[in-house]
Scaffold this active site. Structure first.
Site, PDB file in Angstrom:
ATOM      1  N   ALA A  14       0.882  -1.177   0.000  1.00 36.20           N
ATOM      2  CA  ALA A  14       0.000   0.000   0.000  1.00 36.20           C
ATOM      3  C   ALA A  14       0.922   1.230   0.000  1.00 36.20           C
ATOM      4  O   ALA A  14       2.111   1.113  -0.321  1.00 36.20           O
ATOM      5  CB  ALA A  14      -0.930  -0.039   1.199  1.00 36.20           C
ATOM      6  N   VAL A  15       0.403   2.366   0.372  1.00 37.72           N
ATOM      7  CA  VAL A  15       1.181   3.613   0.271  1.00 37.72           C
ATOM      8  C   VAL A  15       2.554   3.511   0.947  1.00 37.72           C
ATOM      9  O   VAL A  15       3.589   3.818   0.341  1.00 37.72           O
ATOM     10  CB  VAL A  15       0.392   4.773   0.947  1.00 37.72           C
ATOM     11  N   VAL A  78       1.865  -3.847   6.606  1.00 34.84           N
ATOM     12  CA  VAL A  78       0.429  -4.056   6.364  1.00 34.84           C
ATOM     13  C   VAL A  78      -0.359  -3.408   7.496  1.00 34.84           C
ATOM     14  O   VAL A  78       0.220  -2.894   8.460  1.00 34.84           O
ATOM     15  CB  VAL A  78       0.069  -5.559   6.227  1.00 34.84           C
ATOM     16  N   SER A 132       7.999   6.930  10.887  1.00 35.43           N
ATOM     17  CA  SER A 132       7.193   8.156  10.829  1.00 35.43           C
ATOM     18  C   SER A 132       7.589   9.021   9.646  1.00 35.43           C
ATOM     19  O   SER A 132       8.739   9.029   9.231  1.00 35.43           O
ATOM     20  CB  SER A 132       7.346   8.964  12.112  1.00 35.43           C
ATOM     21  N   LYS A 204       7.127   5.352  19.109  1.00 31.76           N
ATOM     22  CA  LYS A 204       6.365   5.847  17.942  1.00 31.76           C
ATOM     23  C   LYS A 204       4.963   6.282  18.376  1.00 31.76           C
ATOM     24  O   LYS A 204       4.431   7.278  17.895  1.00 31.76           O
ATOM     25  CB  LYS A 204       6.287   4.746  16.868  1.00 31.76           C
ATOM     26  N   HIS A 207       5.264   9.575  20.008  1.00 31.21           N
ATOM     27  CA  HIS A 207       5.474  10.544  18.906  1.00 31.21           C
ATOM     28  C   HIS A 207       4.116  10.952  18.318  1.00 31.21           C
ATOM     29  O   HIS A 207       3.834  12.138  18.124  1.00 31.21           O
ATOM     30  CB  HIS A 207       6.364   9.909  17.833  1.00 31.21           C
ATOM     31  N   ASN A 208       3.263   9.963  18.051  1.00 32.39           N
ATOM     32  CA  ASN A 208       1.956  10.275  17.464  1.00 32.39           C
ATOM     33  C   ASN A 208       1.084  11.065  18.439  1.00 32.39           C
ATOM     34  O   ASN A 208       0.349  11.951  18.032  1.00 32.39           O
ATOM     35  CB  ASN A 208       1.235   8.986  17.054  1.00 32.39           C
ATOM     36  N   GLU A 211       2.196  14.449  18.288  1.00 35.08           N
ATOM     37  CA  GLU A 211       1.707  14.998  17.000  1.00 35.08           C
ATOM     38  C   GLU A 211       0.245  15.463  17.131  1.00 35.08           C
ATOM     39  O   GLU A 211      -0.109  16.541  16.644  1.00 35.08           O
ATOM     40  CB  GLU A 211       1.847  13.887  15.952  1.00 35.08           C
ATOM     41  N   ARG A 468     -11.691  12.028  50.822  1.00 34.98           N
ATOM     42  CA  ARG A 468     -11.597  10.564  50.646  1.00 34.98           C
ATOM     43  C   ARG A 468     -11.603   9.871  52.011  1.00 34.98           C
ATOM     44  O   ARG A 468     -12.180   8.803  52.184  1.00 34.98           O
ATOM     45  CB  ARG A 468     -10.329  10.197  49.870  1.00 34.98           C
ATOM     46  N   HIS A 474     -10.040   6.475  53.559  1.00 38.62           N
ATOM     47  CA  HIS A 474      -8.883   6.211  52.687  1.00 38.62           C
ATOM     48  C   HIS A 474      -7.566   6.717  53.270  1.00 38.62           C
ATOM     49  O   HIS A 474      -6.531   6.565  52.647  1.00 38.62           O
ATOM     50  CB  HIS A 474      -9.124   6.836  51.299  1.00 38.62           C
TER      51      HIS A 474
HETATM   52  P1  NBP Z   1      -2.766   0.029   5.131  1.00 40.51           P
HETATM   53  O1  NBP Z   1      -2.676   0.196   6.597  1.00 40.51           O
HETATM   54  O2  NBP Z   1      -3.896   0.624   4.406  1.00 40.51           O
HETATM   55  O3  NBP Z   1      -2.728  -1.551   4.804  1.00 40.51           O
HETATM   56  C1  NBP Z   1      -2.883  -2.025   3.505  1.00 40.51           C
HETATM   57  C2  NBP Z   1      -1.950  -3.190   3.250  1.00 40.51           C
HETATM   58  O4  NBP Z   1      -2.218  -4.251   4.183  1.00 40.51           O
HETATM   59  C3  NBP Z   1      -2.146  -3.772   1.858  1.00 40.51           C
HETATM   60  O5  NBP Z   1      -0.888  -4.140   1.352  1.00 40.51           O
HETATM   61  C4  NBP Z   1      -3.016  -4.990   2.140  1.00 40.51           C
HETATM   62  O6  NBP Z   1      -2.917  -5.992   1.165  1.00 40.51           O
HETATM   63  C5  NBP Z   1      -2.398  -5.450   3.432  1.00 40.51           C
HETATM   64  N1  NBP Z   1      -3.205  -6.429   4.158  1.00 40.51           N
HETATM   65  C6  NBP Z   1      -4.378  -6.291   4.807  1.00 40.51           C
HETATM   66 BR1  NBP Z   1      -5.362  -4.757   4.872  1.00 40.51          BR
HETATM   67  N2  NBP Z   1      -4.805  -7.414   5.377  1.00 40.51           N
HETATM   68  C7  NBP Z   1      -3.868  -8.318   5.086  1.00 40.51           C
HETATM   69  C8  NBP Z   1      -3.735  -9.674   5.407  1.00 40.51           C
HETATM   70  N3  NBP Z   1      -4.628 -10.291   6.175  1.00 40.51           N
HETATM   71  N4  NBP Z   1      -2.670 -10.346   4.923  1.00 40.51           N
HETATM   72  C9  NBP Z   1      -1.756  -9.712   4.166  1.00 40.51           C
HETATM   73  N5  NBP Z   1      -1.823  -8.398   3.842  1.00 40.51           N
HETATM   74  C10 NBP Z   1      -2.855  -7.712   4.300  1.00 40.51           C
HETATM   75  O7  NBP Z   1      -1.411   0.523   4.427  1.00 40.51           O
HETATM   76  P2  NBP Z   1      -0.506   1.809   4.711  1.00 40.51           P
HETATM   77  O8  NBP Z   1      -1.302   3.043   4.904  1.00 40.51           O
HETATM   78  O9  NBP Z   1       0.557   1.784   3.688  1.00 40.51           O
HETATM   79  O10 NBP Z   1       0.156   1.503   6.131  1.00 40.51           O
HETATM   80  C11 NBP Z   1       0.932   0.353   6.360  1.00 40.51           C
HETATM   81  C12 NBP Z   1       1.318   0.306   7.829  1.00 40.51           C
HETATM   82  O11 NBP Z   1       2.124   1.457   8.128  1.00 40.51           O
HETATM   83  C13 NBP Z   1       0.121   0.382   8.778  1.00 40.51           C
HETATM   84  O12 NBP Z   1       0.379  -0.395   9.913  1.00 40.51           O
HETATM   85  C14 NBP Z   1       0.058   1.843   9.158  1.00 40.51           C
HETATM   86  O13 NBP Z   1      -0.564   2.048  10.405  1.00 40.51           O
HETATM   87  C15 NBP Z   1       1.527   2.198   9.196  1.00 40.51           C
HETATM   88  N6  NBP Z   1       1.836   3.614   8.980  1.00 40.51           N
HETATM   89  C16 NBP Z   1       1.126   4.337   8.097  1.00 40.51           C
HETATM   90  C17 NBP Z   1       1.450   5.672   7.881  1.00 40.51           C
HETATM   91  C18 NBP Z   1       0.702   6.492   6.872  1.00 40.51           C
HETATM   92  O14 NBP Z   1       0.960   7.712   6.808  1.00 40.51           O
HETATM   93  N7  NBP Z   1      -0.174   5.894   6.060  1.00 40.51           N
HETATM   94  C19 NBP Z   1       2.503   6.249   8.590  1.00 40.51           C
HETATM   95  C20 NBP Z   1       3.230   5.463   9.455  1.00 40.51           C
HETATM   96  C21 NBP Z   1       2.892   4.149   9.648  1.00 40.51           C
HETATM   97  P3  NBP Z   1      -3.976  -6.036  -0.065  1.00 40.51           P
HETATM   98  O15 NBP Z   1      -3.432  -5.101  -1.086  1.00 40.51           O
HETATM   99  O16 NBP Z   1      -3.956  -7.436  -0.485  1.00 40.51           O
HETATM  100  O17 NBP Z   1      -5.306  -5.589   0.475  1.00 40.51           O
END
Ligand code: NBP
Length: 501
Positions: A14-15, A78, A132, A204, A207-208, A211, A468, A474
């Site tokens: 994902a992203v 993920v 982050s 982390k 940190h959030n 934030e 109390r 207490h």
């Molecule tokens: P997402 O949190 O939206 O997760 C999507 C990914 O998880 C896809 O690759 C999806 O695969 C996979 N996935 C899921 Br949902 N269920 C799954 C499963 N049961 N088995 C295998 N893969 C599975 O993606 P993200 O926003 O890129 O964030 C990734 C991690 O990084 C998260 O934990 C997030 O909290 C953390 N994070 C995000 C940011 C941010 O700014 N977005 C910043 C810092 C940390 P698929 O394509 O097959 O559905």
């Protein structure tokens, strides 16, 4: 291709996963990628594979794992929670003693502790690494907060150091300007070993939480400038740009300036005015607040920031209430505007100092609870670049903890003490003005209450403890006796001698 040549693997395109993979490939590491849904892997490779020969993708997890050099290092990016467990379960039968799984997602630190324990029994290393900086950070240099065994950390350190954000060694400012295929050369990495098991994910999370506080405080400054000082979003944007040149220099102040000056492409009105005033959240701020309550550490500013989002979310209720409940409306006379704006800046800076002080107090307590040995100077250092809260201010925190690693509270450091002393008249003035004008400033005022409480030798909890003792026996300690001696008064017969318990 299953010739075991990749230096590292990444699951989850994902992203965050895509950008982190590109960042790793840009640093000349061979990287294999795998995603549950193969079409995403294909489109990722179609888009990027031609330019990056060291990137390879796999349809099944076995060939993905086989493509890695031993000891195998696999990053999971993920969704946090059950998806992370499910990926770990599918990897375990394919791994061998000494291989490393790295969870780069936003896992809850207690889950990381459990996962590390479970994998240790199988002789597999587990690193829970905070990442982050969002999409941009993942692509060109995030702030990385790894936790796990030192041995596991040593295996991933060269990669972590090279892909992380970098700061200037002389002034701690982020080194910027990385481009695809042209990462930053040199500089101090924003990556450091945090501690055992869940320490990285815990830091982390804090940190959030910080934030959340920073974002809410900036919103309060914006609200005051638009409501009381009666400035337009564009004028406020200019002020944020100006503030960004001084002590408040930070990523969040910078983007706030950009946002406030942005026009809505549809209507040409200020963009910020067309955005609905309801904020979402993913949970890390709540975790920080719940953890603060669990440990009994005062972190009211983060909690207020979480509650402010909750209150914003009940839009329909607020809309209905706005037609029923009344409050004052005060606008500042034009000749006072500059003075008030400058006071708002000071209030923001003081509130920020208190919010960070609370975050570091939280980590100080957590290290006792979880048996970590956190280095606060190092933590402030790796937050100077790459992450969302990156700010010039973090250099001051770094210096404070480098001078005195066991500092009881950031507020007591000479630099911060001075700032609070110089700016506090304005801080108090702004909060008074907000109260008189009916403008909510939950984080500004909670930060000031924290400051005033922390600096008070005597608080009114003498009365509370007596209450109390009155209704629940207490007990209480006496000011004229040693600490640790507890007494109870028979409140039905208060003239009888008290009992030492
Ligand atoms: P997402 O949190 O939206 O997760 C999507 C990914 O998880 C896809 O690759 C999806 O695969 C996979 N996935 C899921 Br949902 N269920 C799954 C499963 N049961 N088995 C295998 N893969 C599975 O993606 P993200 O926003 O890129 O964030 C990734 C991690 O990084 C998260 O934990 C997030 O909290 C953390 N994070 C995000 C940011 C941010 O700014 N977005 C910043 C810092 C940390 P698929 O394509 O097959 O559905």
């Amino acid at each position: 291709m299953t010739d075991s040549t990749s230096n590292i693997g990444l699951i989850g395109l994902a992203v965050m996963g895509q950008n982190l993979a590109l960042n790793i490939a840009d640093h000349d590491y061979k990287i294999s990628v795998y995603n549950r849904t193969f079409s995403k892997t294909e489109s990722f490779l179609d888009k990027n594979g031609k330019n990056l020969p060291n990137l390879s993708g796999y349809e099944n997890i076995e060939s993905f794992v086989n493509s890695l050099q031993s000891p195998k290092k696999i990053i999971i990016m993920v969704q946090a929670g059950r998806p992370t467990d499910s990926v770990i379960e599918s990897l375990v039968p394919l791994l061998q003693k000494g291989d490393v799984i790295i969870d780069g997602g936003n896992a809850k630190w207690t889950d990381t502790i459990e996962r590390e324990k479970m994998l240790k029994e199988k002789n597999i290393f587990f690193v829970g690494s905070g990442v982050s900086g969002g999409e941009e950070g993942a692509r060109f240099g995030p702030s990385l907060m790894p936790g796990g065994s030192q041995e596991a950390w040593n295996l991933i350190k060269p990669i972590w150091d090279s892909i992380s954000a970098k700061v200037n060694p002389d002034n701690g400012k982020p080194l910027e300007g990385a481009l695809p295929g042209k990462p930053i050369q040199g500089g101090v990495p924003c990556s450091a070993y945090i501690g055992n098991d869940g320490a990285g994910h815990y830091v982390k999370m804090v940190h959030n939480g910080i934030e959340y506080g920073d974002m809410q405080m900036i919103c309060e400054a914006y609200h005051l400038m638009s409501s009381i000082v009666d400035l337009t979003p564009c004028e406020i944007g200019d002020i944020f740009n100006e503030w960004n040149k001084g002590e408040l220099d930070s990523f969040l102040i910078e983007i706030t300036g950009d946002i406030l000056k942005q026009k809505d492409p549809r209507t040409d009105n200020p963009f910020v005015d067309i955005v609905m005033d309801t904020a979402g959240q993913k949970g890390t701020g709540k975790w920080t607040s719940v953890n603060a309550l669990d440990m009994g550490v005062p972190a009211p500013t983060v909690s207020e920031a979480v509650f402010a989002r909750c209150l914003s979310a009940i839009k329909d209720e607020r809309t209905a209430a706005s037609k029923i409940l009344t409050g004052p409306i005060v606008k500042i006379k034009s000749d006072n505007k500059q003075v008030i704006v400058s006071a708002i800046r000071d209030a923001l800076y003081c509130s920020k100092i208190c919010s960070y002080a609370q975050g570091f107090q939280l980590m100080r307590e957590a290290q006792k609870e979880y048996n970590w040995d956190l280095n606060f100077g190092e933590i402030a250092k790796i937050w100077r670049g790459g992450c969302i809260i990156r700010a010039a201010f973090l250099q001051k925190i770094t210096e404070a903890y480098e001078k005195e690693p066991t500092l009881a509270n950031l507020l007591l450091d000479n630099y911060f003490k001075e700032c609070l002393s110089i700016y506090q008249p304005n801080w108090r003035k702004v909060i008074s003005l907000a109260v008189e004008s009916g403008i909510p400033v939950p984080t500004f005022s909670s930060a000031l209450s924290y400051y005033d409480s922390y600096r008070s030798e005597r608080l009114p909890q003498n009365l509370l403890q007596a209450q109390r003792d009155y209704f629940g026996a207490h007990t209480y300690e006496r000011t004229d006796e040693e600490r640790g001696k507890f007494f109870h008064l028979d409140w039905l017969h208060p003239n009888r001698p008290e009992v030492q318990v």
